[in-house]
Design a protein around this motif. Structure first.
Motif, PDB file in Angstrom:
ATOM      1  N   THR A 121      54.742 -17.040  10.210  1.00  0.00           N
ATOM      2  CA  THR A 121      55.828 -16.333   9.525  1.00  0.00           C
ATOM      3  C   THR A 121      56.439 -17.189   8.429  1.00  0.00           C
ATOM      4  O   THR A 121      56.639 -16.723   7.298  1.00  0.00           O
ATOM      5  CB  THR A 121      56.903 -15.914  10.541  1.00  0.00           C
ATOM      6  N   TYR A 122      56.736 -18.439   8.733  1.00  0.00           N
ATOM      7  CA  TYR A 122      57.313 -19.319   7.712  1.00  0.00           C
ATOM      8  C   TYR A 122      56.330 -19.566   6.574  1.00  0.00           C
ATOM      9  O   TYR A 122      56.716 -19.651   5.398  1.00  0.00           O
ATOM     10  CB  TYR A 122      57.726 -20.652   8.331  1.00  0.00           C
ATOM     11  N   ILE A 125      56.443 -16.656   4.247  1.00  0.00           N
ATOM     12  CA  ILE A 125      57.654 -16.679   3.422  1.00  0.00           C
ATOM     13  C   ILE A 125      57.513 -17.667   2.279  1.00  0.00           C
ATOM     14  O   ILE A 125      57.817 -17.363   1.115  1.00  0.00           O
ATOM     15  CB  ILE A 125      58.874 -17.020   4.290  1.00  0.00           C
ATOM     16  N   ARG A 128      54.928 -16.600  -0.396  1.00  0.00           N
ATOM     17  CA  ARG A 128      55.450 -15.546  -1.261  1.00  0.00           C
ATOM     18  C   ARG A 128      56.316 -16.126  -2.381  1.00  0.00           C
ATOM     19  O   ARG A 128      56.364 -15.582  -3.483  1.00  0.00           O
ATOM     20  CB  ARG A 128      56.244 -14.562  -0.417  1.00  0.00           C
ATOM     21  N   GLU A 129      56.984 -17.222  -2.102  1.00  0.00           N
ATOM     22  CA  GLU A 129      57.864 -17.840  -3.097  1.00  0.00           C
ATOM     23  C   GLU A 129      57.119 -18.755  -4.055  1.00  0.00           C
ATOM     24  O   GLU A 129      57.542 -18.935  -5.202  1.00  0.00           O
ATOM     25  CB  GLU A 129      58.958 -18.656  -2.388  1.00  0.00           C
ATOM     26  N   THR A 159      63.694 -16.351  12.328  1.00  0.00           N
ATOM     27  CA  THR A 159      63.356 -15.833  11.014  1.00  0.00           C
ATOM     28  C   THR A 159      64.602 -15.602  10.171  1.00  0.00           C
ATOM     29  O   THR A 159      64.636 -15.940   8.984  1.00  0.00           O
ATOM     30  CB  THR A 159      62.560 -14.525  11.139  1.00  0.00           C
ATOM     31  N   GLY A 163      64.073 -18.992   8.701  1.00  0.00           N
ATOM     32  CA  GLY A 163      63.191 -18.357   7.730  1.00  0.00           C
ATOM     33  C   GLY A 163      63.863 -18.184   6.379  1.00  0.00           C
ATOM     34  O   GLY A 163      63.235 -18.358   5.330  1.00  0.00           O
ATOM     35  N   SER A 164      65.146 -17.860   6.387  1.00  0.00           N
ATOM     36  CA  SER A 164      65.881 -17.745   5.121  1.00  0.00           C
ATOM     37  C   SER A 164      66.035 -19.099   4.449  1.00  0.00           C
ATOM     38  O   SER A 164      66.013 -19.196   3.212  1.00  0.00           O
ATOM     39  CB  SER A 164      67.255 -17.123   5.374  1.00  0.00           C
ATOM     40  N   ALA A 167      62.861 -19.716   2.734  1.00  0.00           N
ATOM     41  CA  ALA A 167      62.826 -18.949   1.489  1.00  0.00           C
ATOM     42  C   ALA A 167      63.643 -19.634   0.402  1.00  0.00           C
ATOM     43  O   ALA A 167      63.232 -19.687  -0.770  1.00  0.00           O
ATOM     44  CB  ALA A 167      63.345 -17.535   1.728  1.00  0.00           C
ATOM     45  N   VAL A 266      59.263  -9.338   8.195  1.00  0.00           N
ATOM     46  CA  VAL A 266      58.480 -10.313   7.435  1.00  0.00           C
ATOM     47  C   VAL A 266      57.029 -10.290   7.889  1.00  0.00           C
ATOM     48  O   VAL A 266      56.108 -10.366   7.081  1.00  0.00           O
ATOM     49  CB  VAL A 266      59.078 -11.724   7.603  1.00  0.00           C
ATOM     50  N   LEU A 332      66.275 -12.385   3.153  1.00  0.00           N
ATOM     51  CA  LEU A 332      65.088 -11.666   3.601  1.00  0.00           C
ATOM     52  C   LEU A 332      65.398 -10.228   3.985  1.00  0.00           C
ATOM     53  O   LEU A 332      64.492  -9.402   4.094  1.00  0.00           O
ATOM     54  CB  LEU A 332      64.454 -12.385   4.801  1.00  0.00           C
TER      55      LEU A 332
END
Length: 383
Positions: A121-122, A125, A128-129, A159, A163-164, A167, A266, A332
């Protein structure tokens, strides 16, 4: 709510809908001081009602009765808090370097996974960035020299918070890379983009690869992302149906529908798996799982020979529905979901057992509803 509906003759879902906060009223501050971020309870109820065949229950009751069984359904409309924590903020450090001519990233957080697929998941993220390949991203949870702050993996917050922070770190890293490439190409950073491991001009022509950008920065770029802690309020409407053998008291779960609002997902595959696992945990809590002790306090359920856990044959296929309202409390738009399945399953399944027993005037026994306890409740009503 199901008991109130039975006492007043109301439809259990209609009663919940009449008492639900309207979607347009969010964010909603409760009398206890919490502020619910977002939800659409009416949409959750409507979706669960349709998918469960709520209005066709009579036919299933009659079919069960023809077999000498009791049939019941139960609902749960819930909101829970997730994503908070004792720390003021969560941090995530991202270090970009090169291995074998490829740009690779290392993520450091103070959250440790226990089956939530945090690494995948991380990585998604951050990819994507930054345009990195997720396969080139490694997660290191709480390394021994870690100086990051955070509240860890509790309360369905990984997350949402960590997770934020990942991001945020990815956004800072992207800005660094674009600024560096802009100087190299004499271009404004906003006129550049990152994709597939390279920094590109608007016409798609490459300026440099990410590996070249790392080399130009001295071999390593490190940034730390920050996310101030802010709670989210996931919600859902779950509906369970059960059939009870009147001769043995055995309860069989026959249908289960879960309509959940976990914000923006996500990683949808991981999210569905967590919902499934949570439902099974809730089912176990209602139908079998319970610690027993003797008069001296010695546990009598010390192994899985004595402690009943649900198995695959004990649950039907689940229907899971995703109806997100993005949370405004993190970039997110995500909400915690690690406990959603359990939060919905416990009341939904218990209400279903109670509804089945109500058909003959029997009362719901204390949880867990083991065959013996259910059989005793049936016999008490019959005699």
């Amino acid at each position: 709510m199901d008991e109130a509906a039975a006492a007043t003759g109301a439809d259990p879902l209609d009663l919940r809908a009449r008492n639900a906060i309207p979607a347009a009223a969010f964010p909603w501050r409760t009398a206890f001081g919490a502020t619910y971020d977002s939800a659409d309870y009416a949409a959750l109820i409507a979706a669960a009602r349709t998918e469960s065949g709520w209005d066709d229950i009579a036919a299933r009751r009659e079919a069960a009765a023809s077999r000498g069984a009791l049939y019941g359904r139960g609902a749960a409309l819930f909101t829970e808090v997730a994503g908070g924590g004792a720390a003021a903020q969560d941090e995530a450090k991202v270090t970009l370097s090169t291995v074998g001519g490829r740009a690779v990233a290392r993520i450091e957080t103070v959250t440790g996974g226990s089956g939530q697929s945090q690494a995948e998941t991380y990585a998604f993220i951050l990819a994507r960035e930054t345009g990195l390949d997720p396969a080139d991203i490694e997660l290191v949870a709480s390394p021994s020299d870690c100086r990051l702050t955070g509240a860890g993996s509790i309360g369905s917050r990984s997350t949402v918070s960590a997770g934020s922070a990942v991001a945020d770190a990815g956004g800072r890293l992207r800005e660094r890379l674009l600024a560096l490439a802009g100087l190299r190409a004499n271009e404004a950073p906003e006129d550049l983009a990152i994709a597939s491991g390279a920094i590109l001009r608007r016409d798609g022509s490459p300026v440099m690869t990410l590996a070249e950008a790392v080399a130009a920065s001295g071999g390593e770029i490190a940034v730390t992302g920050v996310k101030p802690v802010a709670a989210t309020f996931p919600s859902g409407c779950h509906i369970a149906e059960v059939e009870i053998d009147r001769e043995t008291g055995l309860v069989r779960l026959t249908r289960y529908v879960a309509a959940d609002d976990s914000g923006v997902l996500v990683n949808p595959v991981v999210a569905e798996g967590q919902i499934h696992g949570g439902i099974v945990q809730g089912v176990g809590g209602v139908l079998g799982e319970g610690m027993r002790y003797d008069s001296a306090g010695q546990p009598l359920t010390g192994s899985f020979m004595d402690y009943t856990m649900p198995r695959a044959a004990d649950v039907p296929g689940f229907i899971t529905l995703d109806l997100p309202t993005p949370s405004p409390n993190n970039p997110l738009g995500a909400k915690g979901l690690g406990e959603a399945g359990t939060t919905g399953a416990l009341p939904a399944v218990a209400n279903a057992v109670a509804d089945a027993l109500r058909q003959i005037g029997a009362a719901l026994p204390p949880l867990p509803c083991t065959p013996l306890r259910v059989w005793e409740a049936i016999r008490a009503a019959e005699f």
